[in-house]
Design a protein around this motif. Sequence first.
Motif, mmCIF file in Angstrom:
data_model
loop_
_atom_site.group_PDB
_atom_site.id
_atom_site.type_symbol
_atom_site.label_atom_id
_atom_site.label_comp_id
_atom_site.label_asym_id
_atom_site.label_seq_id
_atom_site.Cartn_x
_atom_site.Cartn_y
_atom_site.Cartn_z
ATOM 1 N N SER A 68 0.826 -1.210 0.000
ATOM 2 C CA SER A 68 0.000 0.000 0.000
ATOM 3 C C SER A 68 0.864 1.265 0.000
ATOM 4 N N ARG A 69 2.141 1.095 0.336
ATOM 5 C CA ARG A 69 2.990 2.290 0.407
ATOM 6 C C ARG A 69 3.792 2.518 -0.860
ATOM 7 N N LEU A 70 3.740 1.569 -1.792
ATOM 8 C CA LEU A 70 4.621 1.648 -2.963
ATOM 9 C C LEU A 70 4.420 2.913 -3.796
ATOM 10 N N PHE A 71 3.218 3.465 -3.746
ATOM 11 C CA PHE A 71 2.969 4.664 -4.544
ATOM 12 C C PHE A 71 3.399 5.945 -3.815
ATOM 13 N N ASP A 72 3.745 5.792 -2.526
ATOM 14 C CA ASP A 72 4.148 6.991 -1.786
ATOM 15 C C ASP A 72 5.461 7.525 -2.342
ATOM 16 N N PRO A 73 5.515 8.840 -2.551
ATOM 17 C CA PRO A 73 6.778 9.409 -3.001
ATOM 18 C C PRO A 73 7.876 9.094 -1.988
ATOM 19 N N PHE A 74 9.049 8.822 -2.458
ATOM 20 C CA PHE A 74 10.243 8.557 -1.649
ATOM 21 C C PHE A 74 10.209 7.233 -0.922
ATOM 22 N N TYR A 75 9.153 6.443 -1.117
ATOM 23 C CA TYR A 75 9.161 5.113 -0.509
ATOM 24 C C TYR A 75 9.800 4.145 -1.490
ATOM 25 N N THR A 76 10.764 3.358 -1.025
ATOM 26 C CA THR A 76 11.390 2.393 -1.923
ATOM 27 C C THR A 76 11.690 1.100 -1.175
ATOM 28 N N THR A 77 11.650 -0.012 -1.905
ATOM 29 C CA THR A 77 12.033 -1.293 -1.308
ATOM 30 C C THR A 77 13.422 -1.688 -1.782
ATOM 31 N N PRO A 129 17.597 -1.437 -2.375
ATOM 32 C CA PRO A 129 18.709 -1.090 -1.487
ATOM 33 C C PRO A 129 19.052 0.392 -1.611
ATOM 34 N N THR A 130 19.593 0.933 -0.541
ATOM 35 C CA THR A 130 19.971 2.344 -0.514
ATOM 36 C C THR A 130 20.807 2.684 -1.742
ATOM 37 N N GLY A 131 20.487 3.778 -2.371
ATOM 38 C CA GLY A 131 21.277 4.219 -3.511
ATOM 39 C C GLY A 131 20.751 3.713 -4.841
ATOM 40 N N GLU A 132 19.885 2.685 -4.817
ATOM 41 C CA GLU A 132 19.409 2.140 -6.099
ATOM 42 C C GLU A 132 18.074 2.704 -6.534
ATOM 43 N N GLY A 133 17.267 3.060 -5.554
ATOM 44 C CA GLY A 133 15.956 3.600 -5.930
ATOM 45 C C GLY A 133 15.753 4.953 -5.295
ATOM 46 N N THR A 134 15.131 5.855 -6.027
ATOM 47 C CA THR A 134 14.852 7.163 -5.449
ATOM 48 C C THR A 134 13.509 7.132 -4.756
ATOM 49 N N GLY A 135 12.716 6.086 -5.024
ATOM 50 C CA GLY A 135 11.388 6.034 -4.429
ATOM 51 C C GLY A 135 10.412 6.936 -5.141
ATOM 52 N N LEU A 136 10.774 7.370 -6.340
ATOM 53 C CA LEU A 136 9.876 8.285 -7.046
ATOM 54 C C LEU A 136 9.226 7.676 -8.266
ATOM 55 N N GLY A 137 9.815 6.618 -8.789
ATOM 56 C CA GLY A 137 9.347 6.051 -10.044
ATOM 57 C C GLY A 137 7.855 5.781 -10.074
ATOM 58 N N LEU A 138 7.369 5.037 -9.093
ATOM 59 C CA LEU A 138 5.962 4.629 -9.130
ATOM 60 C C LEU A 138 5.013 5.794 -8.905
ATOM 61 N N SER A 139 5.398 6.742 -8.058
ATOM 62 C CA SER A 139 4.469 7.850 -7.831
ATOM 63 C C SER A 139 4.382 8.730 -9.073
#
Lengths: 126, 447
Positions: free
Chosen positions: B367-376, B378-388
């Motif tokens: 449920s949190r995957l669409f939240d901006p800056f949320y990523t699963t 590893p550190t440095g690989e995802g900005t957590g912005l793609g899905l939002s």
Amino acid sequence: MKRVLIIDDDIALTQVLKINLDETGNYESRIVNVSSNAMAAAREFKPDIILLDVVMPGLDGGDISAALKQDPVLSKVPVLIITALVSNDETGENAVISSGDQVMIAKPIRLEVLTKAIEDRMAGVL
Amino acid sequence: MIPSTILTDTTTELQKVLQILCVEDNDGDFLLLREAFKDSDLDSRPILHRATSLAEAVAKLLADDAKVNFDIVLLDLNLPDSSGLETFSRIREAAPTTPVSILSGISDRNMAVSLVQSGAQDYLPKDSLSADLVIRSILFAMERQRNRTEMEEMNNRLQKASEELKTAQMQLIQAEKLDSLGRLAAGVAHEVKNPLATIQMGLDYFQRKEDLIGETGLLIISNMQEAVTRAERIINGMLDYSRDQNLLLKESSINAIIRHALALMQHEITRTKVLVIEELQEPIPSIRADSGKLVQVVINLVMNAIQSMSANGSSDRSVTVRTFWDRLPNMERDEGLRQWSQLRVRDPVVVVEILDQGGGVSEDKLSRLFDPFYTTKPTGEGTGLGLSVARNIVNLHHGYLELKNVENPRGLRVRMVLKAWGDPEGWLPSPESRNLTQPVTLKPNKL
């Protein structure tokens, strides 16, 4: 005389539209401003064409359009969707945009453009 | 503070023979230095190369064949062809990563100290050279240089990460701004065009009544007509402006969009050795879309799918990209978002399904995957912005994204549902589409 049913919640617009259409001598039009009355009015009035607004309180143009399709008689009546949601630069020269079986015409519209679209729609050209 | 291991490391390095470039024009000083090395108790004696001028030193440092990789430069500042700061700068320029230790006489001690403060690694007083001092100085100089290089690298990485974050933030803000600007423009346009329609109809009426309103009346009418036309043009311009920036809608083929996206990702797909299976239904109804933006979305979703599997260390797994069409069986209505392009029950929709075998995502994270800056990731690989951002783009198309865990094999299924452009009357939906039963809510996303 062709019967035109105008379903639109904008009272001022529908009044002037009706006067204009009726004065051409080619149409007899009726106004429905409250969309929940639309189906009953349509069944009673037996229009040759329906001019349908989209954004209305309560039932909107999409709901009415779906209900019309369900009705054995009214499903055969051509519908012209008149909406401010599309603009003239999208509709191109004939002021008409069609998506599947829906034909849309942009507000504001000149009377002569509208009457041509009404005739084309009734003739099955649109 | 220098950890003890560093000295051990450097000693090991010394054992594989230190290559020292000594830039010294004075024979006496050079001999003294050579003596100092002879006295050293290193297992293998360092190899001492000599240059007697700046030009010779630079040539040796820049030698194309690079036979010798100097570990350190011992530099006399006063050479026949150069002196002082100039000497140091030129050597730095020629070999920016090689440590430099200044050989200083009494006269230029101050200069040597100030050079250490501005980039030289150490200085050696020529008047009191001893084996211990020289060796120790060299070790420290090399160590300082190594730390410095590491720090610079770290700094670069940090800077890059910060830039990436900034770009990602900009993307998010941009997407959000475009979304609200588009909504605002559409809302204003709609509200203004309705009264304009009334005025237009009124004008059409009076234009026919020439005898009633007279010449002056007609002039007024024609001015009013011009005003209506101008107002409409302004509104359409405003709509164009917001539309141009957010979506360039054209009748497009979802299959072509997917093929384009996958072609752009070919390198990444080959590199990660993930098998991408295309199951694209043909023919499929067209959509009204900004194909460039949707290509971005597809790349994003497929990339996530691929990364979910490499994170699991899984080999010979595959990502399936599927398209099909169906009619929406069930929809929750959102009273706030009425548009003719909005999805309704029985609407034909085009669905893109991306299935991975990466083990899925736990329900609380889902449920949190669409939240901006949320990523699963590893550190440095995802900005957590793609899905939002992807969801924003899909929402601008009046479609929706849906995430679901699936079994056999376990993975995540991402669905992008878009309204079909035109009704595929008489076409049969494909068998895959029968499970489009989940009610979805079309709410404006809260960012």
